[in-house]
Design a protein around this motif. Structure first.
Motif, PDB file in Angstrom:
ATOM      1  N   ASP A 254       0.835  -1.203   0.000  1.00  0.00           N
ATOM      2  CA  ASP A 254       0.000   0.000   0.000  1.00  0.00           C
ATOM      3  C   ASP A 254       0.871   1.256   0.000  1.00  0.00           C
ATOM      4  OD1 ASP A 254      -2.361  -1.399  -0.011  1.00  0.00           O
ATOM      5  OD2 ASP A 254      -2.579  -1.403   2.152  1.00  0.00           O
ATOM      6  N   LEU A 255       1.945   1.220   0.776  1.00  0.00           N
ATOM      7  CA  LEU A 255       2.890   2.342   0.784  1.00  0.00           C
ATOM      8  C   LEU A 255       3.540   2.491  -0.589  1.00  0.00           C
ATOM      9  CD1 LEU A 255       4.463   4.560   2.263  1.00  0.00           C
ATOM     10  CD2 LEU A 255       6.035   2.795   3.094  1.00  0.00           C
ATOM     11  N   ALA A 256       3.898   1.366  -1.205  1.00  0.00           N
ATOM     12  CA  ALA A 256       4.486   1.405  -2.553  1.00  0.00           C
ATOM     13  C   ALA A 256       3.527   2.044  -3.554  1.00  0.00           C
ATOM     14  CB  ALA A 256       4.863  -0.003  -3.008  1.00  0.00           C
ATOM     15  N   ALA A 257       2.239   1.740  -3.426  1.00  0.00           N
ATOM     16  CA  ALA A 257       1.247   2.321  -4.341  1.00  0.00           C
ATOM     17  C   ALA A 257       1.163   3.835  -4.175  1.00  0.00           C
ATOM     18  CB  ALA A 257      -0.118   1.685  -4.076  1.00  0.00           C
ATOM     19  N   THR A 258       1.278   4.309  -2.929  1.00  0.00           N
ATOM     20  CA  THR A 258       1.257   5.754  -2.693  1.00  0.00           C
ATOM     21  C   THR A 258       2.509   6.414  -3.269  1.00  0.00           C
ATOM     22  OG1 THR A 258       0.036   5.326  -0.642  1.00  0.00           O
ATOM     23  CG2 THR A 258       0.910   7.539  -0.949  1.00  0.00           C
ATOM     24  N   LYS A 284      11.604  -0.577  -5.254  1.00  0.00           N
ATOM     25  CA  LYS A 284      12.387  -1.325  -4.262  1.00  0.00           C
ATOM     26  C   LYS A 284      11.480  -2.210  -3.404  1.00  0.00           C
ATOM     27  CE  LYS A 284      15.799  -0.637  -0.580  1.00  0.00           C
ATOM     28  NZ  LYS A 284      16.563   0.375   0.200  1.00  0.00           N
ATOM     29  N   ILE A 285      10.345  -1.667  -2.965  1.00  0.00           N
ATOM     30  CA  ILE A 285       9.403  -2.450  -2.152  1.00  0.00           C
ATOM     31  C   ILE A 285       8.836  -3.605  -2.963  1.00  0.00           C
ATOM     32  CG2 ILE A 285       7.149  -2.410  -1.009  1.00  0.00           C
ATOM     33  CD1 ILE A 285       7.760   0.469  -0.138  1.00  0.00           C
ATOM     34  N   ARG A 286       8.404  -3.329  -4.191  1.00  0.00           N
ATOM     35  CA  ARG A 286       7.786  -4.369  -5.006  1.00  0.00           C
ATOM     36  C   ARG A 286       8.776  -5.466  -5.381  1.00  0.00           C
ATOM     37  NH1 ARG A 286       3.977  -0.357  -8.779  1.00  0.00           N
ATOM     38  NH2 ARG A 286       2.476   0.120  -7.094  1.00  0.00           N
ATOM     39  N   GLN A 287      10.019  -5.102  -5.651  1.00  0.00           N
ATOM     40  CA  GLN A 287      11.028  -6.115  -5.966  1.00  0.00           C
ATOM     41  C   GLN A 287      11.328  -6.990  -4.742  1.00  0.00           C
ATOM     42  OE1 GLN A 287      14.158  -3.532  -7.492  1.00  0.00           O
ATOM     43  NE2 GLN A 287      13.777  -4.230  -9.595  1.00  0.00           N
ATOM     44  N   GLN A 296       2.854  -5.508 -11.079  1.00  0.00           N
ATOM     45  CA  GLN A 296       3.107  -4.237 -10.400  1.00  0.00           C
ATOM     46  C   GLN A 296       4.550  -3.765 -10.609  1.00  0.00           C
ATOM     47  OE1 GLN A 296       1.831  -3.929  -6.314  1.00  0.00           O
ATOM     48  NE2 GLN A 296      -0.109  -4.936  -6.712  1.00  0.00           N
ATOM     49  N   ILE A 297       5.471  -4.687 -10.812  1.00  0.00           N
ATOM     50  CA  ILE A 297       6.853  -4.304 -11.124  1.00  0.00           C
ATOM     51  C   ILE A 297       6.909  -3.768 -12.553  1.00  0.00           C
ATOM     52  CG2 ILE A 297       9.208  -5.167 -11.436  1.00  0.00           C
ATOM     53  CD1 ILE A 297       8.681  -7.118  -9.138  1.00  0.00           C
TER      54      ILE A 297
END
Length: 355
Positions: A254-258, A284-287, A296-297
């Motif tokens: 969720d933080l990555a999406a923001t 970085k979060i998604r990887q 999402q990557i």
């Protein structure tokens, strides 16, 4: 006798228990527990229901077999999973909250409870009334009325305050869903109105730093982005990030999406350095969290390519578009709109690089 139950609970439920040590907890369903702590730990860690605003927890429940009220039964021999050594605790059973602590080694919260006797804290009347008047259809309203009849006015007040808060949060959830429906129908003004109502309710009930408040700010930012009001977009998304960085784990999707959304806003504002900074945080979060070929990557690679395209750095844009396409071809059909858009962007970059 010691039994264990593993599950996940929302942050506000955890805080409610932490703030009510020595008070009583009632569960409105049958409670399945185990003699085996490892079984409970596995349930807490592997729950498919966990979200960013939830925490894994183990309930360590002490039961005195000498209690006059036999509110539990060993059902191991009747269970389909005999290895779980299952103890079933009846609906409406009351527990005293002894301690709530974080076990850093197991990375779960531990709530130590004790099964209440009928004589605990003048609970004989509560047991009697719950059995005779309420039965299995216990609600906060029926419990509040019972407490008022017993003269437990302070407890009744807390009960009804909680009831009001839960109703308000349900209303906020309804407004949230309505806001998304309006947004997808391109009714941005109506969507904004609903999300602002959600924000007001959640701040009132949960506090300004709650993760659900951060979530609401991120949704407001999405509406402002759709409305091309980029200044308001980054204001709300930065508020969301400030809260989410405090309340979510560092690998929160969720933080990555923001991060990704504010990257888009900064790209549209031609603040490319800031855009890249947040895109890289999202990547970085998604990887770290997702499989290498996750869509999402691919999405964040596409956004970075778009940012470099806007910056007229076509060779770097081409590099990221190709990364996005490589993943997308593994997860999407060749006729998918996203693949068509990436292929079109690649042809455009190759064309611009020729001149």
């Amino acid at each position: 006798m010691q039994v264990y139950r593993g599950q996940v609970i929302e942050n506000y439920e955890l805080n409610l228990m932490k703030n009510n040590i020595g008070e009583f907890l009632s569960m409105n369903s049958f409670v399945s527990t185990s003699h085996n702590r490892l079984v409970a730990l596995q349930f807490a860690r592997t729950s498919t229901m966990i979200r960013d605003d939830m925490q894994p927890i183990i309930f360590e429940i002490t039961i005195d077999p000498r209690l006059k009220t036999k509110a539990f039964a060993d059902i191991t021999k009747y269970s389909s999973f005999s290895k779980e050594q299952e103890i079933l605790i009846m609906i409406g059973t009351l527990f005293r909250i002894e301690t709530v602590i974080k076990n850093e080694n197991d990375r779960v919260w531990v709530a130590r409870l004790s099964l209440a006797s009928e004589d605990d804290f003048h609970l004989r009347e509560i047991y009697s009334h719950m059995k005779q008047k309420i039965g299995e259809n216990t609600t906060l309203d029926s419990l509040g009325k019972l407490l008022l009849r017993m003269g437990e006015n302070e407890k009744a007040r807390k009960c009804y305050e909680r009831m009001i808060n839960e109703i308000l949060l349900t209303l906020a959830d309804a407004r949230l869903g309505l806001g998304w429906a309006h947004l997808r129908c391109n009714n941005c003004d109506e969507s904004l109105e609903q999300f602002e109502e959600v924000l007001q309710i959640r701040e009132y009930v949960l506090g300004e730093d709650h993760s659900s408040v951060g979530e609401t700010y991120s949704f407001l930012g999405e509406v402002h982005l759709e409305n091309e009001n980029y200044e308001k977009t980054v204001i709300d998304l930065n508020k969301a990030i400030k809260i989410q960085e405090k309340t979510f784990p560092s690998n929160s999707l969720d933080l990555a999406a923001t991060y990704d959304s504010i990257g888009n806003a900064y790209t549209l504002m031609e603040k490319y350095g800031l855009a890249l900074e947040f895109y890289e945080k999202a990547l970085k979060i998604r990887q770290r969290t997702l499989l290498p070929n996750h869509p999402q990557i691919a999405a964040v690679y596409k956004n970075i390519g778009w940012m470099y395209k806007c910056k007229k750095r076509y060779s770097i844009a081409l590099e990221y578009y190709k990364k996005s396409l490589k993943i997308s071809r593994k997860t999407l059909p060749s006729t998918h709109q996203n693949i068509i858009e990436i292929e079109t962007a690649i042809h455009e970059m190759e064309s611009k690089m020729k001149y």
